[in-house]
Each structure stands twice: as C-alpha cells, then as structure tokens.
Design an enzyme around this catalytic site. Structure first.
Site, short mmCIF file in Angstrom:
data_model
loop_
_atom_site.label_atom_id
_atom_site.label_comp_id
_atom_site.label_asym_id
_atom_site.label_seq_id
_atom_site.Cartn_x
_atom_site.Cartn_y
_atom_site.Cartn_z
N LYS A 144 0.90 -1.25 0.11
CA LYS A 144 -0.07 0.04 0.22
C LYS A 144 0.78 1.38 0.07
CE LYS A 144 -4.12 -2.07 2.11
NZ LYS A 144 -4.83 -1.96 3.45
N CYS A 164 -4.14 12.30 26.89
CA CYS A 164 -3.61 11.55 26.10
C CYS A 164 -4.65 10.38 25.58
CB CYS A 164 -2.35 11.28 26.20
SG CYS A 164 -1.91 9.98 27.47
N CYS A 207 -14.39 -3.93 11.73
CA CYS A 207 -14.64 -4.08 10.29
C CYS A 207 -15.05 -5.47 9.78
CB CYS A 207 -13.86 -3.25 9.21
SG CYS A 207 -12.25 -3.76 9.18
N CYS A 213 -0.95 10.01 34.91
CA CYS A 213 -0.78 9.10 33.69
C CYS A 213 0.62 8.69 33.50
CB CYS A 213 -1.63 9.72 32.49
SG CYS A 213 -1.46 8.80 30.99
N CYS A 238 1.31 10.72 30.24
CA CYS A 238 1.27 12.36 29.78
C CYS A 238 1.42 12.97 31.16
CB CYS A 238 0.18 12.69 28.74
SG CYS A 238 -1.26 12.53 29.60
#
Length: 339
Positions: free
Chosen positions: A83, A168, A183, A242, A245
C-alpha cells in the site's frame, strides 16, 4: 506569489492565506497506516501542498480494499503492490511538488522513533490499539501532536491530542470505551471513512498553519446511518498521574515487554508474525519454497499457498498468514517455513 497557483482557492480562505500556504510547504506529516483513513488523509494533505508526507504501512493492496481506499486500483491488487508504494506512486502523480516518502514496514518502536525526526504532526490511520498506544507515547515523549481517528460500520470518531494540553489516549481509555467492534464483525461503508478524514485533515490544516486557537478540543463522534453526531468534552479525563502524559511519565508502551510480536489484522482472517532478521533475502526464500509451493514474488514481497492458507513474506521480516485468526496455528505455519 501563490495567488495564480494550484492553491489559489485554498489561499482565498482567510484563516490560511498566503502565509498559511507558505507554512504548509515547510511542514512534515507522518501518517501511520495507508488503508482507508491513511490513503485519504494523504491525498488531502498532498493536494493541499504540505511539503513532506511520510507514509508507513505493513500491508499490500487487496480486493476488499478497493471499496473504500480511494488511492488504489485493480492493477495494484493484481501486482500485489504494498500500500505504501502504491500510495506514493499515486500521490506523486497528483502533486509532484510534495516530497512523499513510503516505508513498507511494521510500526514498531524502533522504526517510528527513527521516523519521528523533524515531524510536525502524526496522523493515526491504524487498525489496532497496540500501535495507537505506541504512537501516543512517542507523541508525548517527543512533544509532537497527533490526530486520533477510527471508523467501523457507519460510525466514526476523531480527536486531536496535543502534548501538555489535552488528555492523551491513555487518559481517555481509562474513562471512555473507544474500541469493541471491528470492520471484520460489522463491516464499513466508505462515507464513514470520508467523514473521519474530513475531521482529521481539517484539524491537521489548523495545526500546520498555526491556527491552533481554532482546534476542536472535544472528541467528535458520529453515526451516519443513524443521523447522529456528538462532541464530547473530555478535558476532565486528563490525569496528572498518567504514565504516558502525567507529571512523571514513564512511556510504558515503548517498553519491550509491552510490544506485540504477533497481531491479528483488522478485517482480515490474517495473523502477522515477525522474523528476527530485518532485511530478508527474498530470492533465498523463493528458491527454497518453490520445492513445496507455487511462489509469486516482486521486489517487495513473496507469497505462496499451503492448503487453505496464503503466506506473504516482506523484505522487513514480516510474515502475513492469511486464512486464520488463530495465533497458535499461525505460529505453527510460521515456524514450519521460516524457522
């Protein structure tokens, strides 16, 4: 300077103007994934005149991609083009002034760390949270904004993550369910892809032209089929503790023990495995495998069928085992042919 150029209609838009167009020419965007979201994001940014676009993708063009991945065509499937390579060819034909770099490789810590140099923005076009969390930690570590995007069925969402300002991805995952359907289980329609891309590329243009005051600070989600749209204020999710972050970050998803070595690919009965060697001699394997199967090859990969399974080996050492989601079975086939 630009008023009579290909970008004249974009320059007439006051928030961009000539100064914004000049700024775009100096920017470098890294796009992780060249599937539906990645290929469409890349096309919009290349047409907009971003100076450099780097595309990273581990897969090649498949028939099922053509329904929604607009840069690709049937010849790419027949030729088993990666791709990233097919995208670069099409994007260069669209705008030769944009420098497009294409990498056929897995988005590992090592590879992405190398590619993060001089990047102004990262766009998420991946299909799994392992890679997204890795991108999130790299973004936090190197203070590079990134734009999260995802879609499935007729549903999609997008969010801009700015280091030091917004929650974040790790912060969000503690409070908001962002995953679940794929999907593979519910399918996807192309308009959902384009809606996510519209949000991602609009926010990208704001960042790249220094219009950050116009950035959306909310998590955008929608369901086109159900005619639903929402904007969720997630600022309260920012966590000072966190690990990615917070005040004392450790970037846990960059650690070796938190990196996945085998991955079930979204939307495909396919498992990805990795060879230790990062630079595989495809001719060597093609010669050895031709005694057991019919092998097709190009400069980027080789593929062959064994029973109901198709195996594809890339130059960077990755192997895709098509026809199963069973990692144990995939490992058996992997070790059978590649040690």
């Amino acid at each position: 300077m630009f008023l009579n150029s290909r970008y004249s209609r974009q320059i007439l838009f006051p928030p961009i103007g000539e100064s914004g167009q000049r700024a775009l020419k100096q920017k470098h965007v890294l796009i992780i994934g060249a599937g539906a979201l990645g290929s469409s994001n890349a096309e919009v940014l290349v047409r907009a005149g971003v100076g450099k676009v780097t595309i990273v993708d581990r897969d090649y063009v498949d028939w099922s991609n053509l329904q929604r991945q607009q840069l690709y065509e049937e010849a790419d499937v027949v030729n088993q083009l990666p791709k990233a390579i097919a995208a670069k060819q099409r994007l260069t034909a669209i705008n030769a002034d944009v420098h497009v770099e294409a990498y056929v490789l897995d988005a590992t810590v090592e590879e992405l760390t190398r590619l993060m140099e001089d990047v102004d923005l990262v766009i998420d076009a991946t299909d799994n949270f392992d890679t997204r969390l890795l991108v999130n930690d790299l973004s936090m570590k190197y203070c590079v904004p990134w734009i999260y995007g995802a879609c499935v069925g007729s549903y999609g969402l997008s969010y801009v993550i700015v280091p030091g300002e917004t929650p974040c991805l790790s912060c969000l995952l503690e409070s908001i369910p962002l995953g679940g359907m794929t999907c593979d289980t519910v399918g996807i329609i192309s308009p959902a892809v384009q809606m996510v891309v519209a949000h991602q590329t609009t926010e990208a243009l704001k960042i790249l032209t220094s219009n950050t005051e116009a950035l959306s600070r909310k998590l955008v989600s929608f369901d086109l089929w159900k005619n639903e749209f929402s904007r969720l204020d997630v600022q309260r999710c920012k966590n000072s503790n966190c690990a990615s972050c917070g005040e004392n970050p450790t970037y846990p998803f960059l650690a070796e023990e938190n990196q996945t070595k085998s991955t079930v690919l979204c939307g495909r009965d396919t498992v990805q495995m990795r060879l230790p060697n990062k630079d595989v001699d495809l001719e060597h394997y093609a010669h050895a495998l031709r005694e057991q199967a019919t092998v097709t090859a190009n400069p980027y990969l080789l593929s062959f069928m064994i029973e109901e399974y198709r195996l594809v080996l890339f130059k960077d050492g990755r192997v895709l085992i098509h026809g199963t989601k069973d990692i144990t079975k995939a490992k058996t086939l992997y070790h059978r042919f590649f040690g």
